[in-house]
Design a protein around this motif. Structure first.
Motif, PDB file in Angstrom:
ATOM      1  N   GLU A 494      -0.223   5.480 -82.502  1.00  0.00           N
ATOM      2  CA  GLU A 494       0.231   6.779 -82.005  1.00  0.00           C
ATOM      3  C   GLU A 494      -0.967   7.688 -81.731  1.00  0.00           C
ATOM      4  O   GLU A 494      -0.989   8.455 -80.738  1.00  0.00           O
ATOM      5  CB  GLU A 494       1.162   7.415 -83.038  1.00  0.00           C
ATOM      6  CG  GLU A 494       2.502   6.693 -83.175  1.00  0.00           C
ATOM      7  CD  GLU A 494       3.385   7.335 -84.223  1.00  0.00           C
ATOM      8  OE1 GLU A 494       2.870   8.266 -84.897  1.00  0.00           O
ATOM      9  OE2 GLU A 494       4.558   6.924 -84.368  1.00  0.00           O
ATOM     10  N   ARG A 495      -1.962   7.614 -82.659  1.00  0.00           N
ATOM     11  CA  ARG A 495      -3.158   8.447 -82.451  1.00  0.00           C
ATOM     12  C   ARG A 495      -3.875   8.070 -81.172  1.00  0.00           C
ATOM     13  O   ARG A 495      -4.321   8.937 -80.399  1.00  0.00           O
ATOM     14  CB  ARG A 495      -4.088   8.268 -83.653  1.00  0.00           C
ATOM     15  CG  ARG A 495      -5.320   9.169 -83.605  1.00  0.00           C
ATOM     16  CD  ARG A 495      -6.329   8.738 -84.621  1.00  0.00           C
ATOM     17  NE  ARG A 495      -6.764   7.380 -84.316  1.00  0.00           N
ATOM     18  CZ  ARG A 495      -7.534   6.649 -85.133  1.00  0.00           C
ATOM     19  NH1 ARG A 495      -7.905   7.112 -86.298  1.00  0.00           N
ATOM     20  NH2 ARG A 495      -7.893   5.427 -84.761  1.00  0.00           N
ATOM     21  N   ARG A 498      -1.899   9.429 -78.258  1.00  0.00           N
ATOM     22  CA  ARG A 498      -2.036  10.874 -78.152  1.00  0.00           C
ATOM     23  C   ARG A 498      -3.458  11.245 -77.684  1.00  0.00           C
ATOM     24  O   ARG A 498      -3.656  12.209 -76.915  1.00  0.00           O
ATOM     25  CB  ARG A 498      -1.741  11.523 -79.510  1.00  0.00           C
ATOM     26  CG  ARG A 498      -0.245  11.440 -79.868  1.00  0.00           C
ATOM     27  CD  ARG A 498      -0.002  12.032 -81.229  1.00  0.00           C
ATOM     28  NE  ARG A 498       1.425  11.956 -81.590  1.00  0.00           N
ATOM     29  CZ  ARG A 498       1.918  12.367 -82.746  1.00  0.00           C
ATOM     30  NH1 ARG A 498       1.095  12.898 -83.651  1.00  0.00           N
ATOM     31  NH2 ARG A 498       3.208  12.265 -82.988  1.00  0.00           N
ATOM     32  N   THR A 501      -3.578  10.746 -74.025  1.00  0.00           N
ATOM     33  CA  THR A 501      -2.868  11.835 -73.325  1.00  0.00           C
ATOM     34  C   THR A 501      -3.699  13.108 -73.327  1.00  0.00           C
ATOM     35  O   THR A 501      -3.789  13.828 -72.317  1.00  0.00           O
ATOM     36  CB  THR A 501      -1.511  12.091 -74.019  1.00  0.00           C
ATOM     37  OG1 THR A 501      -0.755  10.871 -74.024  1.00  0.00           O
ATOM     38  CG2 THR A 501      -0.722  13.164 -73.304  1.00  0.00           C
TER      39      THR A 501
END
Length: 525
Positions: A494-495, A498, A501
């Motif tokens: 997830e990191r 993110r 992004t």
């Protein structure tokens, strides 16, 4: 297989062996108390009173050789009754007195029908030579097995009357035609003895050669005749023994059954009397009315017990009767080969009676009896028989020892019986006490073993529980580690997403700022 036992703090699982030992301990009776010892003493004393040192001595009256005269004992001069003793006396007289053959020859002539035989056209043949005989005084009839031998035989006197001996001597198989010279020279000898004896006519020849005897034919005739005579005598002996066994065996069975029934009744009576004496000792002996009421109540109780337990007494009596028959038969069979003295006859009966009782206890125990109870009863029976055998053997030795003491010599036999009976009673009690002590010792050892075994089981189970907890903790740590690792990986992914992004947004922002700067620069120009 495991079963569980609840304790104060936890449930402990134990194996089959531990559970079995615990059940043995819990079912084992306590060590013998005074009441049990007293009961054993009463039974031992009663068995002595009705056994070979008491009631049985007068009731059964054992004699040397048993109560049935066997042929072996008859030959040894041992008889069981007056009738057989008279037969033995006649047998002994026959060995020494001159043989009177008048009735033997009269029966032979009656059966031989000499005149009718000579009128028959068939030739009269000498049975020993095979030669034809003239129809005159030279042709005579001979007893193959001599009349004297039959009259002087033990079998003949044992089981036959004079008339019966005469009859078997003159049966067809024992009567043959032969030469008068041979018949007269043969006399009372057996054929074999006569044939091998030197001839009176020619000293250098044996009778068989002098009379031109066909030995093969002679032996065949002798064998046939002896088989016929022996068969008739054996059958007579068998009939006599069968009759004596039936009569004496029935009497023996009845006496042993009576002894057993009397013993049961006395045992019950003695037990009640002991209880009454205890009650009287407890209440005191001052009240005569109380004593009379107790005695009256005891008498009524005995009558009622006889009414209610008659079937049990009858059953025990029948079992004793069977043992009496077996002991009588065993004594007869033994005495057919070896003569037993009076004490051995008693021993045979007591041993067989005890064995039958022991088998009955094992095969058909009373309801509610445990294996331990059965073993104790069997030990009491077998042990009592063993001590009885020892007591019977010791009685004669004690009597001889007492006879050597002049002051006690007049009472030696009575004292020997009393002392032997006491020896049997004490021996039986010692055996039972030893058994109870051994049983208590084994129960204690089983308890110790069960305690140790159960303690080991508890320790082992605690160790297993600790191992289980460690294993469970290890599994939990492993599962937690795996879960955390998965979560870290998820958070890292997830990191990264993110971060990508964010970088893209920053790049777009930088691009927008750069475009705005360029736009401002263009306006300033």
């Amino acid at each position: 297989m495991l079963s569980k036992e609840a304790t104060a703090n936890e449930t402990v699982w134990i194996d089959d062996e531990t559970e079995r030992l615990i059940r043995i301990i819990e079912s084992s009776p306590p060590s013998p108390d005074n009441e049990k010892v007293l009961d054993d003493l009463q039974a031992a004393l009663l068995n002595t009173l009705i056994g070979p040192f008491g009631l049985s001595a007068d009731l059964l009256e054992d004699v040397d050789g048993g109560n049935v005269t066997t042929l072996h004992n008859f030959e040894q001069g041992v008889t069981a009754n007056a009738e057989d003793a008279l037969r033995r006396q006649n047998y002994e007289k026959a060995q020494t007195e001159r043989f009177d053959r008048t009735d033997y020859d009269a029966e032979r002539k009656k059966k031989g029908a000499r005149k009718e035989r000579f009128q028959n056209p068939e030739p009269v043949v000498d049975a020993y030579t095979g030669k034809e005989l003239p129809r005159n005084g030279q042709a005579q009839q001979d007893h193959v097995v001599s009349a004297s031998e039959i009259e002087r035989s033990a079998k003949g006197h044992f089981a036959q009357t004079r008339e019966e001996r005469v009859e078997i001597a003159n049966q067809d198989a024992n009567i043959v035609w032969t030469d008068s010279g041979m018949n007269q020279s043969k006399g009372d000898l057996t054929l074999e003895e006569w044939a091998n004896k030197p001839s009176r006519k020619e000293k250098s020849l044996q009778n068989a050669e002098a009379f031109d005897v066909d030995r093969q034919a002679m032996n065949a005739v002798d064998k046939t005749a002896r088989e016929a005579v022996n068969s008739a005598q054996r059958l007579a002996a068998l009939k006599k023994n069968a009759q004596d066994l039936a009569v004496q065996g029935g009497l023996e069975a009845g006496k042993v059954a009576l002894r057993q029934i009397v013993g049961l009744a006395l045992r019950s009576l003695l037990k009640g009397i002991v209880a009454d004496i205890r009650q009287l000792a407890k209440d005191g002996l001052r009240d005569v009315d109380k004593i009379m009421s107790i005695l009256s109540a005891r008498a009524r109780a005995i009558v009622e017990e006889m009414k209610t337990r008659w079937a049990e007494f009858l059953k025990e009596g029948l079992a004793a009767a069977v043992s009496g028959l077996l002991s009588n038969l065993a004594t007869f069979l033994i005495n057919s080969f070896v003569t037993t003295v009076r004490n051995v006859v008693t021993i045979i009966r007591e041993v067989i009676v005890s064995l039958v009782r022991a088998v009955k206890v094992v095969v058909a125990p009373e309801p509610g009896m445990t294996r331990s109870d059965i073993a104790r009863d069997v030990l009491a029976i077998v042990g009592g028989a063993a001590t009885t055998v020892i007591g019977i053997g010791a009685e004669e030795a004690i009597a001889k020892m007492l006879l050597s003491l002049p002051p006690l010599a007049p009472f030696a036999e009575t004292l020997a019986t009393v002392l032997s009976g006491a020896l049997v009673s004490v021996g039986t009690i010692i055996l039972l006490l030893a058994f109870d002590h051994l049983k208590a010792s084994l129960a204690f050892r089983n308890k110790q073993f069960a305690d140790v075994h159960r303690g080991n089981q508890v320790t082992l189970l605690k160790m297993r529980r600790t191992c289980f907890m460690i294993e469970t903790s290890a599994q939990l740590i492993t599962a937690t580690h795996t879960e955390m690792h998965k979560r870290i990986e998820t958070h890292s992914a997830e990191r990264d997403v993110r971060r990508g992004t964010l970088d893209k947004s920053m790049n777009e922002y930088d691009a927008e700022v750069s475009g705005l700067q360029q736009l401002l620069n263009s306006f300033n120009q």
